[in-house]
Design an enzyme around this catalytic site. Sequence first.
Site, PDB file in Angstrom:
ATOM      1  CG  ASP A   1      12.571  13.490  -5.626  1.00 18.72           C
ATOM      2  OD1 ASP A   1      12.962  13.551  -4.454  1.00 18.72           O
ATOM      3  OD2 ASP A   1      11.931  12.541  -6.104  1.00 18.72           O
TER       4      ASP A   1
ATOM      5  CE  LYS B   1      15.339   9.478  -3.694  1.00 20.86           C
ATOM      6  NZ  LYS B   1      14.334   8.774  -3.063  1.00 20.86           N
TER       7      LYS B   1
ATOM      8  CG  MET C   1      17.662   6.832 -14.545  1.00 23.22           C
ATOM      9  SD  MET C   1      17.280   5.773 -13.167  1.00 23.22           S
ATOM     10  CE  MET C   1      15.724   5.052 -13.668  1.00 23.22           C
TER      11      MET C   1
HETATM   12  N1  SAH Z   1       9.419   9.032 -12.027  1.00 21.28           N
HETATM   13  C1  SAH Z   1      10.073   9.610 -13.168  1.00 21.28           C
HETATM   14  C2  SAH Z   1      11.350   8.886 -13.520  1.00 21.28           C
HETATM   15  C3  SAH Z   1      12.432   9.042 -12.480  1.00 21.28           C
HETATM   16  S1  SAH Z   1      13.907   8.257 -12.933  1.00 21.28           S
HETATM   17  C4  SAH Z   1       9.114   9.640 -14.358  1.00 21.28           C
HETATM   18  O1  SAH Z   1       8.034   9.030 -14.298  1.00 21.28           O
HETATM   19  O2  SAH Z   1       9.428  10.279 -15.358  1.00 21.28           O
HETATM   20  C5  SAH Z   1      14.819   9.612 -13.581  1.00 21.28           C
HETATM   21  C6  SAH Z   1      14.942   9.505 -15.072  1.00 21.28           C
HETATM   22  O3  SAH Z   1      13.746   9.935 -15.696  1.00 21.28           O
HETATM   23  C7  SAH Z   1      16.021  10.362 -15.679  1.00 21.28           C
HETATM   24  O4  SAH Z   1      17.291   9.765 -15.583  1.00 21.28           O
HETATM   25  C8  SAH Z   1      15.560  10.447 -17.114  1.00 21.28           C
HETATM   26  O5  SAH Z   1      15.851   9.271 -17.825  1.00 21.28           O
HETATM   27  C9  SAH Z   1      14.057  10.515 -16.945  1.00 21.28           C
HETATM   28  N2  SAH Z   1      13.577  11.904 -16.943  1.00 21.28           N
HETATM   29  C10 SAH Z   1      12.973  12.559 -15.941  1.00 21.28           C
HETATM   30  N3  SAH Z   1      12.637  13.810 -16.328  1.00 21.28           N
HETATM   31  C11 SAH Z   1      13.042  13.935 -17.610  1.00 21.28           C
HETATM   32  C12 SAH Z   1      12.983  14.971 -18.575  1.00 21.28           C
HETATM   33  N4  SAH Z   1      12.439  16.166 -18.309  1.00 21.28           N
HETATM   34  N5  SAH Z   1      13.504  14.734 -19.797  1.00 21.28           N
HETATM   35  C13 SAH Z   1      14.042  13.552 -20.123  1.00 21.28           C
HETATM   36  N6  SAH Z   1      14.126  12.533 -19.240  1.00 21.28           N
HETATM   37  C14 SAH Z   1      13.637  12.724 -18.011  1.00 21.28           C
END
Ligand code: SAH
Length: 507
Positions: A37, A59, A173
Amino acid sequence: MNRKSKVYIVGAGPGSGGLISLRAWQILRRADCVLYDRLIGPELLSLVPETAELLYVGKEHTKRSSKQNDINKLLIKKSRIHKTIVRLKGGDAMIFGRATEELKCLIGNNIDFEIVPGITAASAAAACAGVVLTDRNTASAVTFITGRTASGKKTDIDFKSLAKLNGTIVFYMAVENMRQICRKLVKSGLSAADKAIVVSNASLANQKIVSGTVSNIAEKCAKGNIAPPALLLIGKNCISRLWHNPLFGKKVLLTRDRLGNADFASKLSARGACAVSCPTFKIKDLTGKKEVKQIIERIKKFDWVFFTSPTGVKLFFNALKRLNKDSRIFASAKIACIGFETANALEDFGVSADFVPKKFTSSDLAKEFIKKYKPNGKKILLLRSAIADKLQLPGAKVKTVSIYTAEKLPQNCHLERSEGSLNGNFDWLTFASSFAVKCFFEDIDPKSVQNIKIASIGPTTAETLKKFGVKPTIEAKEYTIDGLIKAMMGVTEPRPLGSGNLFKNYD
Ligand code: SAH
């Protein structure tokens, strides 16, 4: 269907290479195909064998369904060709990862699968910002919520219940709708004075942390140009417990190569620092050269093989793999490493170093080695970088082979343009090699960093800095990245509680 094929749904964590599970690491190391991703960093992808097929399937959230169908089709297609297929998803695949669609597809098509958990962004952000998500007195629950459905479309989030929960609320998000989210929470009964922290790019080189209250956090983030991916943490307990860490909130400029910076940054972000990656050079792999291939054939004829850096170890073992060989080529040859970081890299390939000097420079290696082994007449193979210092081992028959080199990157001249002036904008400028010093100051006037604290990894790097008229503020006692960080942590300044300079920018 390839009968033995298996799809591994792997949680990649927040992006930093160190923050994955051992199981994920083992699977990535033997993957035949990886579908990954948008938020997956290069550090993790570098674990995958060079022969593996890497497919980017990130995506944009607009064309969700069609893209998801394409990913499902790819999963089916690749499981017919490959044995180990990794579906690498940010954080934990089971949290806001649209895993349902992919699992349904695998089950529907009778494809074997395994789910490997990952560190979700909430855990990573909490660790990097020093926020305790639950607390016996102030936060008896933690709730993970998506921030995307909160505006425009009808939302199914019950803000009133949320406000009553007496816990920590974590919005994923969160950037786009932060204002509306905060407004709705206050309207639903949450105190506007409740604490709020936003962490963007948690654990990565460009991590940023902004703190405030429910009433002002959105404004502060807008001022600080906070961009996704970011998390919004809200609750009485959303205060940082890292205030007293001398690196908390400090802005640190990194000047190693891209992967080196990523590794360094993850160590700094765990201490709440904001690292800015400015790769000054890139590593060029020379293991494809005829000379290297020939030496691999003859390696067991040497008494000793010397490795001088983790990069050298990784490139050498990748080359072995390409040639369908493994550590058995060393036979009875003994192995020496400069520094335990190099020795650790070797351990990753199942090989233990026979000798590691107490101090980590080429000259220390030579001195200690001669004293201990008296290598008169011994055949020694030195596998090193083309730009490294010479190794003097009087009496020994030393064959030197360059397995990589470093090439200056032009872009650090853009640094001032992208970051504004360096003086006043950074707290620390770090150097982990003489070569990085040379590359950096070829483009940057030393005057533009005279108010920034300078960290040098060791005496050789410090000498080179002095040639440019730059006096290091600190020099690591142990010449490793951990040693460098330790020395930086030793520099403490009086700071009133709650006034990290990171936040000062946004007040
Ligand atoms: N499956 C992922 C979440 C995916 S949704 C998880 O468990 O973390 C995508 C969102 O995750 C982003 O919009 C943000 O809010 C958060 N996110 C993912 N990586 C991040 C990071 N390194 N720092 C801060 N927020 C993050």
